[in-house]
Each structure stands twice: as C-alpha cells, then as structure tokens.
Motif scaffolding. Structure first.
Motif, mmCIF file in Angstrom:
data_model
loop_
_atom_site.group_PDB
_atom_site.id
_atom_site.type_symbol
_atom_site.label_atom_id
_atom_site.label_comp_id
_atom_site.label_asym_id
_atom_site.label_seq_id
_atom_site.Cartn_x
_atom_site.Cartn_y
_atom_site.Cartn_z
ATOM 1 N N GLU A 1 8.592 -6.368 6.360
ATOM 2 C CA GLU A 1 9.318 -7.165 7.423
ATOM 3 C C GLU A 1 10.626 -6.814 7.132
ATOM 4 O O GLU A 1 11.377 -6.443 8.346
ATOM 5 C CB GLU A 1 8.891 -8.511 7.751
ATOM 6 N N ASP A 2 11.316 -7.120 5.989
ATOM 7 C CA ASP A 2 12.792 -7.038 6.015
ATOM 8 C C ASP A 2 13.049 -5.425 5.987
ATOM 9 O O ASP A 2 14.321 -5.185 6.557
ATOM 10 C CB ASP A 2 12.967 -7.516 4.399
ATOM 11 N N ILE A 3 12.271 -4.424 5.400
ATOM 12 C CA ILE A 3 12.816 -3.206 5.492
ATOM 13 C C ILE A 3 12.801 -2.831 6.908
ATOM 14 O O ILE A 3 13.469 -1.987 7.405
ATOM 15 C CB ILE A 3 11.617 -2.399 4.616
ATOM 16 N N THR B 1 17.788 -8.585 14.728
ATOM 17 C CA THR B 1 16.593 -9.443 14.541
ATOM 18 C C THR B 1 16.789 -10.666 15.416
ATOM 19 O O THR B 1 17.706 -11.477 15.139
ATOM 20 C CB THR B 1 16.257 -9.576 13.209
ATOM 21 N N HIS C 1 3.929 -11.670 -0.074
ATOM 22 C CA HIS C 1 5.414 -11.262 -0.386
ATOM 23 C C HIS C 1 5.760 -9.895 -0.022
ATOM 24 O O HIS C 1 6.584 -9.519 0.447
ATOM 25 C CB HIS C 1 5.677 -11.602 -1.894
ATOM 26 N N ALA D 1 13.387 -4.771 9.651
ATOM 27 C CA ALA D 1 14.420 -5.367 10.402
ATOM 28 C C ALA D 1 15.483 -4.660 10.248
ATOM 29 O O ALA D 1 16.280 -4.278 11.074
ATOM 30 C CB ALA D 1 14.409 -6.807 10.072
ATOM 31 N N GLN D 2 15.743 -4.181 8.945
ATOM 32 C CA GLN D 2 16.950 -3.458 8.633
ATOM 33 C C GLN D 2 16.843 -1.930 9.221
ATOM 34 O O GLN D 2 17.842 -1.472 9.665
ATOM 35 C CB GLN D 2 16.856 -3.140 6.954
ATOM 36 N N LEU E 1 6.460 -9.676 3.432
ATOM 37 C CA LEU E 1 7.609 -10.240 3.694
ATOM 38 C C LEU E 1 8.744 -9.175 3.602
ATOM 39 O O LEU E 1 9.672 -8.957 4.242
ATOM 40 C CB LEU E 1 7.924 -11.485 2.874
ATOM 41 N N ALA E 2 8.332 -8.421 2.313
ATOM 42 C CA ALA E 2 9.427 -7.304 2.069
ATOM 43 C C ALA E 2 9.401 -6.175 3.250
ATOM 44 O O ALA E 2 10.379 -5.681 3.665
ATOM 45 C CB ALA E 2 8.887 -6.697 0.799
ATOM 46 N N LYS F 1 11.947 -13.665 13.080
ATOM 47 C CA LYS F 1 11.100 -13.268 11.974
ATOM 48 C C LYS F 1 9.833 -14.349 12.038
ATOM 49 O O LYS F 1 9.884 -15.694 12.113
ATOM 50 C CB LYS F 1 11.490 -13.404 10.742
ATOM 51 N N ASP G 1 5.540 -10.577 14.223
ATOM 52 C CA ASP G 1 6.075 -10.431 12.795
ATOM 53 C C ASP G 1 7.505 -10.518 13.065
ATOM 54 O O ASP G 1 8.287 -10.979 12.450
ATOM 55 C CB ASP G 1 5.812 -8.927 12.171
ATOM 56 N N LEU G 2 8.097 -9.514 14.006
ATOM 57 C CA LEU G 2 9.690 -9.246 14.097
ATOM 58 C C LEU G 2 9.818 -9.449 15.788
ATOM 59 O O LEU G 2 9.124 -8.600 16.537
ATOM 60 C CB LEU G 2 10.299 -8.158 13.696
#
Length: 124
Positions: free
Chosen positions: A20-22, A34, A14, A24-25, A17-18, A37, A47-48
């Motif tokens: 990767e989200d940061i 993106t 997790h 991507a932003q 995942l967090a 993912k 990953d991205l």
C-alpha cells in the motif's frame, strides 16, 4: 491457530502495508496525494483513497508474486465492498455523490513493481 499460521498472517499483513505504501508513492509521484489509508465504512474497507483534482480515486491494492496472480485475487465480492464503501466515503466530500471518482486496482509483484488498472468495473 498455530504459531506458524500467526507468523504467516503477520507477514502477509506487513507485506500488504508495504505494498500500500509503494502504491501511495506511485500515485503521489503523479500528483495524487493520499487522502486515506485503510478507510473503513459500514460496507467495508478501502485500501487507499487518493485525491485527483476535485475528484477521488479508490484503490484496491493486491500483492502477489506476479501481477497476474495479484489480479486473480480481485473478487466480485471485494469490488461490491469497494462500491459500497466508496459511496459512503463520497458522503464525506463537499460535493457528496456528485464528486468525480474512479476505482483502480493496483497490482504489486514480489519485487515491488506496480501495475495500475484504472477505472475498473466488474460488470459483465
């Protein structure tokens, strides 16, 4: 596997995942949306994948307490996997292998700060 190890694995998953989200932003703020993912090909996972004009950026995300520790977690074997998977991904693009591309490593520290190393090569 013990319950503690399972929990630790889920926490790492997790956290990844967090991170990767940061990342991507961070790319999105630079106008690089993106495309995928955790894209998986026969060679492995990326990953991205972000759009960069007509080209693409393949991004390996590494999270650790510090950027330095995260950087130490990038291995030559992982980079080989990314090279193989990126070649597979390019086959899905209109220009195929002629698509402009680069590989970045995005390092995320314990407080969510991102440091991007653009156009990484493990040559040498």
């Amino acid at each position: 596997m013990t319950h503690c190890n399972v929990q630790r694995g889920q926490t790492s998953y997790h956290a990844g995942l967090a991170a990767e989200d940061i990342v991507a932003q961070t790319y999105a703020r630079n106008g690089q949306a993106t495309l995928a993912k955790r894209w998986r090909g026969a060679s492995g996972e990326i990953d991205l994948v972000a759009q960069d004009g007509d080209g693409v950026i393949f991004i390996e995300v590494k999270k650790s307490k510090t950027h330095g520790r995260a950087a130490q977690r990038v291995t030559a074997r992982q980079m080989q996997r990314i090279y193989g998977a990126s070649a597979e991904f390019l086959e899905t693009m209109p220009k195929g292998q002629l698509t402009e591309m680069r590989i970045d490593v995005a390092l995320v520290d314990a407080v969510g700060r991102v440091d991007v190393i653009e156009n990484v090569s493990m040559a040498g």
